[in-house]
Design a protein around this motif. Sequence first.
Motif, PDB file in Angstrom:
ATOM      1  N   GLY A 154       4.371  -4.779   7.545  1.00 27.86           N
ATOM      2  CA  GLY A 154       5.389  -4.817   6.503  1.00 27.86           C
ATOM      3  C   GLY A 154       6.685  -4.190   6.961  1.00 27.86           C
ATOM      4  O   GLY A 154       6.912  -3.987   8.162  1.00 27.86           O
ATOM      5  N   ARG A 155       7.544  -3.864   5.987  1.00 23.83           N
ATOM      6  CA  ARG A 155       8.898  -3.428   6.320  1.00 23.83           C
ATOM      7  C   ARG A 155       9.335  -2.199   5.533  1.00 23.83           C
ATOM      8  O   ARG A 155       8.924  -1.991   4.390  1.00 23.83           O
ATOM      9  N   ILE A 156      10.191  -1.416   6.177  1.00 20.58           N
ATOM     10  CA  ILE A 156      11.041  -0.452   5.485  1.00 20.58           C
ATOM     11  C   ILE A 156      12.463  -0.943   5.702  1.00 20.58           C
ATOM     12  O   ILE A 156      12.953  -0.970   6.838  1.00 20.58           O
TER      13      ILE A 156
ATOM     14  N   LEU B 120       7.856   7.088  -4.446  1.00 23.20           N
ATOM     15  CA  LEU B 120       7.002   6.258  -3.606  1.00 23.20           C
ATOM     16  C   LEU B 120       5.558   6.330  -4.089  1.00 23.20           C
ATOM     17  O   LEU B 120       5.065   7.407  -4.437  1.00 23.20           O
ATOM     18  N   ARG B 121       4.912   5.183  -4.103  1.00 25.21           N
ATOM     19  CA  ARG B 121       3.510   5.102  -4.510  1.00 25.21           C
ATOM     20  C   ARG B 121       2.672   4.704  -3.299  1.00 25.21           C
ATOM     21  O   ARG B 121       3.038   3.797  -2.553  1.00 25.21           O
TER      22      ARG B 121
ATOM     23  N   ILE C 284       0.842  -1.199   0.000  1.00 25.73           N
ATOM     24  CA  ILE C 284       0.000   0.000   0.000  1.00 25.73           C
ATOM     25  C   ILE C 284       0.879   1.252   0.000  1.00 25.73           C
ATOM     26  O   ILE C 284       0.500   2.295  -0.532  1.00 25.73           O
ATOM     27  N   ILE C 285       2.070   1.145   0.606  1.00 26.44           N
ATOM     28  CA  ILE C 285       3.107   2.180   0.517  1.00 26.44           C
ATOM     29  C   ILE C 285       4.362   1.476   0.024  1.00 26.44           C
ATOM     30  O   ILE C 285       4.898   0.599   0.711  1.00 26.44           O
ATOM     31  N   ALA C 286       4.810   1.825  -1.178  1.00 27.77           N
ATOM     32  CA  ALA C 286       5.908   1.075  -1.785  1.00 27.77           C
ATOM     33  C   ALA C 286       6.787   1.996  -2.622  1.00 27.77           C
ATOM     34  O   ALA C 286       6.329   3.003  -3.157  1.00 27.77           O
ATOM     35  N   GLY C 287       8.053   1.613  -2.720  1.00 24.79           N
ATOM     36  CA  GLY C 287       8.991   2.378  -3.534  1.00 24.79           C
ATOM     37  C   GLY C 287      10.363   2.409  -2.897  1.00 24.79           C
ATOM     38  O   GLY C 287      10.681   1.604  -2.012  1.00 24.79           O
ATOM     39  N   THR C 288      11.186   3.347  -3.346  1.00 25.73           N
ATOM     40  CA  THR C 288      12.572   3.410  -2.888  1.00 25.73           C
ATOM     41  C   THR C 288      12.950   4.823  -2.466  1.00 25.73           C
ATOM     42  O   THR C 288      12.360   5.804  -2.914  1.00 25.73           O
TER      43      THR C 288
ATOM     44  N   ALA D 185       7.993  -1.349   1.736  1.00 24.14           N
ATOM     45  CA  ALA D 185       7.057  -2.418   1.372  1.00 24.14           C
ATOM     46  C   ALA D 185       6.087  -2.609   2.537  1.00 24.14           C
ATOM     47  O   ALA D 185       6.190  -3.558   3.319  1.00 24.14           O
ATOM     48  N   LEU D 186       5.144  -1.665   2.659  1.00 19.42           N
ATOM     49  CA  LEU D 186       4.182  -1.682   3.756  1.00 19.42           C
ATOM     50  C   LEU D 186       2.825  -2.158   3.247  1.00 19.42           C
ATOM     51  O   LEU D 186       2.411  -1.810   2.137  1.00 19.42           O
TER      52      LEU D 186
END
Length: 379
Positions: A328-330, A78-79, A40-44, A351-352
Amino acid sequence: MLTLRKLRTHLGASALTAMVALAPAPAALAQTETITEENIIAGTMDIDFGSRTKMDASGDLKAGSPAVGAADVYKFALRVAQTTEYQGEIKRLPNLFTKTLQRKQQEASLAFDINLGVLNPKDLKQKKVVGKWVGLIPIDAASGAFDLAGGASKERPLRIAVDAVGTAKSFVDNFAGRLIGKAEKKEGLTSYTFRRIVGDKTVTVTVKQSDPMRFENIVLAKGPSENYPRTTVSGRLDYDYETGNWYTDGIRFRYTIDGKEVEDVVTGSIKWVEDADRASNGKGYYDFNLRFNEEKHSKGSTEAAAFDQMSEEDAFFAVDNSIPCLSGRISYVDSFIAGSDTPASSKVNFALNANKLTKQQAVNFFKLWLICTGPTNDE
């Protein structure tokens, strides 16, 4: 800025139609149904800690100071909630003082320069940048307060500015309130006990040196579309220097959606986990277990038996999917300054996951996390 009429002439009717399809949805179409999905929250994010590696060579500043202008730079793409995208950077400057008279040579601040994009829910390959999240947050040297409205005095208010696209109107909305960052002096830190009710029992974790990051009536600007409303945040997120974990017993988000007043109360933990070979590979991650409106939802939970055989500490950190939560994780891969365990740079992966969350809940938390970029990435 091109007007709608000029766009029609410049791009042609078919291109305009495609852009309108990507326009932010009006408030009347706001969706409050819950979502359960990974990423739901993803990216670098790439972090360059310039304030740690570019040191003062003039001799004019206090010993150990970074050079004037040396910044920590956080670049990211981030998306969030699949249909909003944030791409840009945040620059953080530290306070600098002269060596002899202790005069301030440079003011601490966070500078935001973020492009805001929206994606077509029916075709996520279609994307359009609709505005910016820009401005400055001054950081007070004495109190450590991040003044979210303070950039206005420097003609750089922290704000979300969205252009008119299709039937969606343009708007500018400012941030406000204060974030009190982690303490400069650690001697006065005290212990704090966090409690969690799991089924019929209460489990606790006591933090011996709890350093609270406090949210004092922070106002998150609305956007990037109207269905992400202006939101007020209060509460605290505490850092444990012994473990690197974060805890909260209540961050409150208040907003109005579809004419209804909403309050989300976020509780839980963000646990720091280091790889066994971190000294050589630089790996570690934050493990998220943040629960939304736990008290309200736990009353109807029938999952308590799953936690009965756990230790009190394990039960405190365990994810309960019967309750709306962000998990999830950061993850971090750090490169260290030679001869130390202090990161000079970091490569970060978000990667949440959402369990029964609304898009508004996900976007609100994400905005607050970006505001906290400095403290959450400090050692």
